[in-house]
Design an enzyme around this catalytic site. Structure first.
Site, PDB file in Angstrom:
ATOM      1  N   ARG A  83      29.341  58.429   7.136  1.00  0.00           N
ATOM      2  CA  ARG A  83      28.198  58.403   7.668  1.00  0.00           C
ATOM      3  C   ARG A  83      27.812  59.881   7.805  1.00  0.00           C
ATOM      4  O   ARG A  83      26.653  60.381   7.599  1.00  0.00           O
ATOM      5  CB  ARG A  83      28.215  57.477   8.812  1.00  0.00           C
ATOM      6  CG  ARG A  83      28.429  55.833   8.522  1.00  0.00           C
ATOM      7  CD  ARG A  83      28.214  55.164   9.614  1.00  0.00           C
ATOM      8  NE  ARG A  83      29.754  55.284  10.414  1.00  0.00           N
ATOM      9  CZ  ARG A  83      30.697  54.562  10.559  1.00  0.00           C
ATOM     10  NH1 ARG A  83      30.395  53.394   9.724  1.00  0.00           N
ATOM     11  NH2 ARG A  83      31.948  54.830  11.070  1.00  0.00           N
TER      12      ARG A  83
ATOM     13  N   ARG B 241      37.628  65.171  15.026  1.00  0.00           N
ATOM     14  CA  ARG B 241      38.486  65.314  16.232  1.00  0.00           C
ATOM     15  C   ARG B 241      39.456  66.422  16.499  1.00  0.00           C
ATOM     16  O   ARG B 241      40.022  66.905  15.256  1.00  0.00           O
ATOM     17  CB  ARG B 241      39.224  63.872  16.193  1.00  0.00           C
ATOM     18  CG  ARG B 241      38.824  62.661  16.333  1.00  0.00           C
ATOM     19  CD  ARG B 241      38.386  62.352  17.904  1.00  0.00           C
ATOM     20  NE  ARG B 241      37.798  61.192  18.242  1.00  0.00           N
ATOM     21  CZ  ARG B 241      36.374  60.987  18.186  1.00  0.00           C
ATOM     22  NH1 ARG B 241      35.408  61.824  18.055  1.00  0.00           N
ATOM     23  NH2 ARG B 241      35.853  59.682  18.665  1.00  0.00           N
TER      24      ARG B 241
ATOM     25  N   ASP C 275      33.248  71.366  18.287  1.00  0.00           N
ATOM     26  CA  ASP C 275      32.836  70.200  19.508  1.00  0.00           C
ATOM     27  C   ASP C 275      33.927  69.572  19.957  1.00  0.00           C
ATOM     28  O   ASP C 275      33.579  68.812  20.975  1.00  0.00           O
ATOM     29  CB  ASP C 275      31.762  69.189  18.719  1.00  0.00           C
ATOM     30  CG  ASP C 275      31.219  68.525  19.922  1.00  0.00           C
ATOM     31  OD1 ASP C 275      30.734  69.024  20.865  1.00  0.00           O
ATOM     32  OD2 ASP C 275      31.020  67.255  19.696  1.00  0.00           O
TER      33      ASP C 275
ATOM     34  N   GLU D 144      41.677  68.005  25.070  1.00  0.00           N
ATOM     35  CA  GLU D 144      40.435  67.904  25.586  1.00  0.00           C
ATOM     36  C   GLU D 144      40.370  67.530  27.021  1.00  0.00           C
ATOM     37  O   GLU D 144      40.983  66.345  27.180  1.00  0.00           O
ATOM     38  CB  GLU D 144      39.582  66.936  24.683  1.00  0.00           C
ATOM     39  CG  GLU D 144      38.188  67.107  24.402  1.00  0.00           C
ATOM     40  CD  GLU D 144      37.845  66.535  23.152  1.00  0.00           C
ATOM     41  OE1 GLU D 144      37.711  65.229  23.195  1.00  0.00           O
ATOM     42  OE2 GLU D 144      37.235  67.177  22.220  1.00  0.00           O
TER      43      GLU D 144
ATOM     44  N   HIS E 146      32.548  68.083  23.358  1.00  0.00           N
ATOM     45  CA  HIS E 146      32.353  66.647  22.826  1.00  0.00           C
ATOM     46  C   HIS E 146      31.088  66.451  23.094  1.00  0.00           C
ATOM     47  O   HIS E 146      30.574  65.208  23.307  1.00  0.00           O
ATOM     48  CB  HIS E 146      33.438  65.882  23.185  1.00  0.00           C
ATOM     49  CG  HIS E 146      33.850  64.758  22.281  1.00  0.00           C
ATOM     50  ND1 HIS E 146      35.172  64.693  22.223  1.00  0.00           N
ATOM     51  CD2 HIS E 146      33.180  63.932  21.604  1.00  0.00           C
ATOM     52  CE1 HIS E 146      35.342  63.430  21.275  1.00  0.00           C
ATOM     53  NE2 HIS E 146      34.000  63.140  21.055  1.00  0.00           N
TER      54      HIS E 146
HETATM   55  N1  LIG Z   1      31.956  65.156  18.074  1.00  0.00           N
HETATM   56  C1  LIG Z   1      31.702  63.752  18.398  1.00  0.00           C
HETATM   57  O1  LIG Z   1      31.276  63.489  19.564  1.00  0.00           O
HETATM   58  C2  LIG Z   1      31.564  62.640  17.293  1.00  0.00           C
HETATM   59  C3  LIG Z   1      30.819  61.696  17.400  1.00  0.00           C
HETATM   60  C4  LIG Z   1      30.857  60.517  16.332  1.00  0.00           C
HETATM   61  C5  LIG Z   1      32.025  60.608  15.403  1.00  0.00           C
HETATM   62  N2  LIG Z   1      32.761  61.706  15.573  1.00  0.00           N
HETATM   63  C6  LIG Z   1      34.089  61.814  14.455  1.00  0.00           C
HETATM   64  O2  LIG Z   1      33.487  62.046  13.216  1.00  0.00           O
HETATM   65  C7  LIG Z   1      34.301  60.988  12.547  1.00  0.00           C
HETATM   66  C8  LIG Z   1      33.739  60.537  11.139  1.00  0.00           C
HETATM   67  O3  LIG Z   1      32.436  59.567  11.732  1.00  0.00           O
HETATM   68  P1  LIG Z   1      31.847  58.978  10.821  1.00  0.00           P
HETATM   69  O4  LIG Z   1      30.760  57.897  11.429  1.00  0.00           O
HETATM   70  O5  LIG Z   1      31.211  59.770   9.341  1.00  0.00           O
HETATM   71  O6  LIG Z   1      32.948  57.925  10.016  1.00  0.00           O
HETATM   72  P2  LIG Z   1      33.011  57.201   8.670  1.00  0.00           P
HETATM   73  O7  LIG Z   1      34.089  56.221   8.638  1.00  0.00           O
HETATM   74  O8  LIG Z   1      31.850  56.723   8.226  1.00  0.00           O
HETATM   75  O9  LIG Z   1      33.502  58.430   7.744  1.00  0.00           O
HETATM   76  C9  LIG Z   1      34.895  59.185   7.575  1.00  0.00           C
HETATM   77  C10 LIG Z   1      35.256  59.430   6.182  1.00  0.00           C
HETATM   78  O10 LIG Z   1      36.314  60.297   6.338  1.00  0.00           O
HETATM   79  C11 LIG Z   1      37.172  59.910   4.913  1.00  0.00           C
HETATM   80  N3  LIG Z   1      38.542  60.192   5.200  1.00  0.00           N
HETATM   81  C12 LIG Z   1      39.674  59.446   5.764  1.00  0.00           C
HETATM   82  N4  LIG Z   1      40.585  59.819   5.612  1.00  0.00           N
HETATM   83  C13 LIG Z   1      40.449  61.007   4.958  1.00  0.00           C
HETATM   84  C14 LIG Z   1      41.420  62.244   4.608  1.00  0.00           C
HETATM   85  N5  LIG Z   1      42.798  62.059   4.725  1.00  0.00           N
HETATM   86  N6  LIG Z   1      40.409  63.285   3.943  1.00  0.00           N
HETATM   87  C15 LIG Z   1      39.441  63.334   3.832  1.00  0.00           C
HETATM   88  N7  LIG Z   1      38.770  62.388   4.098  1.00  0.00           N
HETATM   89  C16 LIG Z   1      39.201  61.273   4.691  1.00  0.00           C
HETATM   90  C17 LIG Z   1      36.964  58.315   4.773  1.00  0.00           C
HETATM   91  O11 LIG Z   1      37.005  58.077   3.489  1.00  0.00           O
HETATM   92  C18 LIG Z   1      35.472  58.224   5.316  1.00  0.00           C
HETATM   93  O12 LIG Z   1      34.392  58.589   4.245  1.00  0.00           O
HETATM   94  C19 LIG Z   1      34.600  59.912  13.303  1.00  0.00           C
HETATM   95  O13 LIG Z   1      35.965  59.257  12.987  1.00  0.00           O
HETATM   96  C20 LIG Z   1      34.920  60.512  14.591  1.00  0.00           C
HETATM   97  O14 LIG Z   1      36.269  60.937  14.940  1.00  0.00           O
HETATM   98  C21 LIG Z   1      32.738  62.723  16.388  1.00  0.00           C
END
Ligand SMILES: NC(=O)c1ccc[n+]([C@@H]2O[C@H](COP(=O)([O-])OP(=O)(O)OC[C@H]3O[C@@H](n4cnc5c(N)ncnc54)[C@H](O)[C@@H]3O)[C@@H](O)[C@H]2O)c1
Length: 311
Positions: A149, A229, A253, A258, A277
Site C-alpha cells: 500500500r 521498521r 522514521d 526505538e 516514528h
Molecule cells: N513509520 C511508520 O509509522 C509506519 C506506518 C505504517 C506502516 N509502516 C510500515 O510499513 C510497512 C508497509 O506497510 P504497507 O501498508 O505498505 O504494507 P503492505 O502489506 O501493503 O506491503 C508490504 C509489502 O512488503 C512486501 N514484502 C514482504 N516481504 C518482503 C521481502 N522480503 N522483500 C521485499 N518486499 C517484501 C509484501 O509483498 C508487500 O507488498 C508496514 O509493515 C509497517 O512496518 C510504518
C-alpha cells in the site's frame, strides 16, 4: 458494556466512538504498569507500537480483540491470538499516504541539504549558500523494496512527480505498474538505485535485510530511507557506512532500538535525519486510523466482521 484498554495516545475520535457504543475506555499512556494491571479484565486492546507478547496477552482473560492502530503488526503475538480465538485487526490504507509523503519528504530534504543549510544560514549568514550543492532527483533511480500500500504511493510520487526511474524488489507481488522495472535480486536494486526506500513488512526474512554486505553494494552517493521498521536495517552497519562516507545519507522514521538512545551517532551525523516514528502523525491519518481502529473493536464486540481483520 465492555472495557477497552488504549495503550498509547490516539486521536480522540476513536475513544469517542467506543464510548458512544457504550464501552468504558481506559488509557495507559505507554505506562507498562498500567497496561499490565488493566489488561487483565479488558475485552479489547487498542495498541500502537507497544509490544504485546503472548505472555502479556495470556493475562487478559476477557480479551476478544487486539486492534492495531496502523498496519505493522510485528508487535503483536499473532500465534497466541490465533490459538486463543482473539481477533487481530489493522487499519489498512488509513495512514499509507502520510507515510509515503514522509518518505518522499525525507528523500528530498536530504537531497537538497535543507537541514544543514538552513542551520548554517542562521549561524554564518548568506555564505550558507556556498554549502556543498544538493542533488536534483528528477531522472534519478528509486529502488523500492516492498510494493504494498505505502510502496505504491511513493512509486507514483517519484515516477509521476519527479520522473524518476523506479525499480522494485518484492518477491510477493505478481506484477508492477507500467513504466516500472521489477528486479529479481535485491543486490541488483542496491547497486543501481540512487535512493533506496524500504516499505516491506518486518518478518524473520526481512530482519537485517539491509546488512553490512548489502550496504556495501549501494552507491556512495546513494540515500537510504526507512519508514518501515528499524530492525530491517543493521543499524550499527548503517552508522559505520555513514561515518565512512560509504553512503551519502539516511532518512529514518524508524530505528532499532526505538526510541534512539540520546548518545546515538544518528543524532550527531550531519547526513542523517531521524524522526520519532512520526510518518503517520498527520491530522488526516491520525483521525482515520483512530476511527478505523475503534470501528474494528466496535464491530468485533457487536459480533460483526471488522474491516481490517488479519486473525
Ligand atoms: N513509520 C511508520 O509509522 C509506519 C506506518 C505504517 C506502516 N509502516 C510500515 O510499513 C510497512 C508497509 O506497510 P504497507 O501498508 O505498505 O504494507 P503492505 O502489506 O501493503 O506491503 C508490504 C509489502 O512488503 C512486501 N514484502 C514482504 N516481504 C518482503 C521481502 N522480503 N522483500 C521485499 N518486499 C517484501 C509484501 O509483498 C508487500 O507488498 C508496514 O509493515 C509497517 O512496518 C510504518
Amino acid at each position: 458494556m465492555a472495557k477497552i484498554l488504549i495503550t498509547e495516545s490516539v486521536h480522540p475520535i476513536g475513544p469517542e466512538l467506543l464510548t458512544a457504543a457504550g464501552h468504558t475506555v481506559v488509557y495507559a499512556d505507554r505506562d507498562m504498569d498500567v497496561i499490565r494491571r488493566e489488561i487483565v479484565d479488558a475485552d479489547a486492546v487498542l495498541v500502537r507500537i507497544i509490544e504485546l507478547p503472548g505472555s502479556l496477552l495470556a493475562t487478559a482473560k476477557n480479551l476478544k480483540i487486539v486492534s492495531k492502530h496502523g498496519v505493522g503488526y510485528d508487535n503483536i503475538d499473532l500465534d497466541y491470538c490465533k490459538a486463543h480465538g482473539v481477533a487481530v485487526t489493522i487499519t489498512p490504507n488509513a495512514n499509507s499516504l502520510s507515510v509515503a509523503e514522509h518518505a518522499f519528504t525525507l528523500m528530498l530534504t536530504l537531497a537538497k541539504n535543507i537541514i544543514p543549510v538552513s542551520k548554517e544560514y542562521r549561524t554564518v549568514g548568506f555564505a550558507a549558500k556556498n554549502h556543498a550543492p544538493g542533488i536534483e532527483m528528477t531522472g534519478k533511480t528509486l529502488g523500492l523494496i516492498g510494493m504494498g500500500r505505502i510502496g505504491k504511493h511513493i512509486l507514483h510520487m517519484c515516477r509521476d512527480g519527479l520522473d524518476m526511474h523506479v525499480i522494485v524488489y518484492d518477491p510477493y507481488i505478481s506484477e508492477v505498474p507500467e513504466g516500472v522495472e521489477r528486479v529479481g535480486e535485491l543486490s541488483e536494486l542496491l547497486r543501481r538505485a540512487d535512493v533506496v526506500t524500504l516499505h516491506c513488512l518486518l518478518t524473520d526474512e526481512t530482519r537485517k535485510l539491509i546488512d553490512r554486505e548489502r550496504l556495501a553494494l549501494m552507491k556512495p552517493t546513494a540515500l537510504l530511507i526507512n519508514c518501515a521498521r528499524g530492525p530491517i536495517v543493521d543499524e550499527a552497519a548503517l552508522i559505520e557506512a555513514l561515518e565512512n562516507g560509504r553512503l551519502a545519507g539516511a532518512g529514518l522514521d524508524v530505528t532499532d532500538p526505538e526510541p534512539v538512545a540520546p548518545t546515538s551517532p544518528l543524532f550527531k551525523l550531519p547526513n542523517v535525519i531521524v524522526t520519532p516514528h512520526y510518518a503517520p502523525a498527520t491530522v488526516e491519518a491520525a483521525t482515520r486510523v483512530s476511527e478505523i481502529a475503534a470501528e474494528n473493536i466496535n464491530a468485533v464486540l457487536a459480533g460483526k466482521e471488522p474491516a481490517g481483520r488479519i486473525v
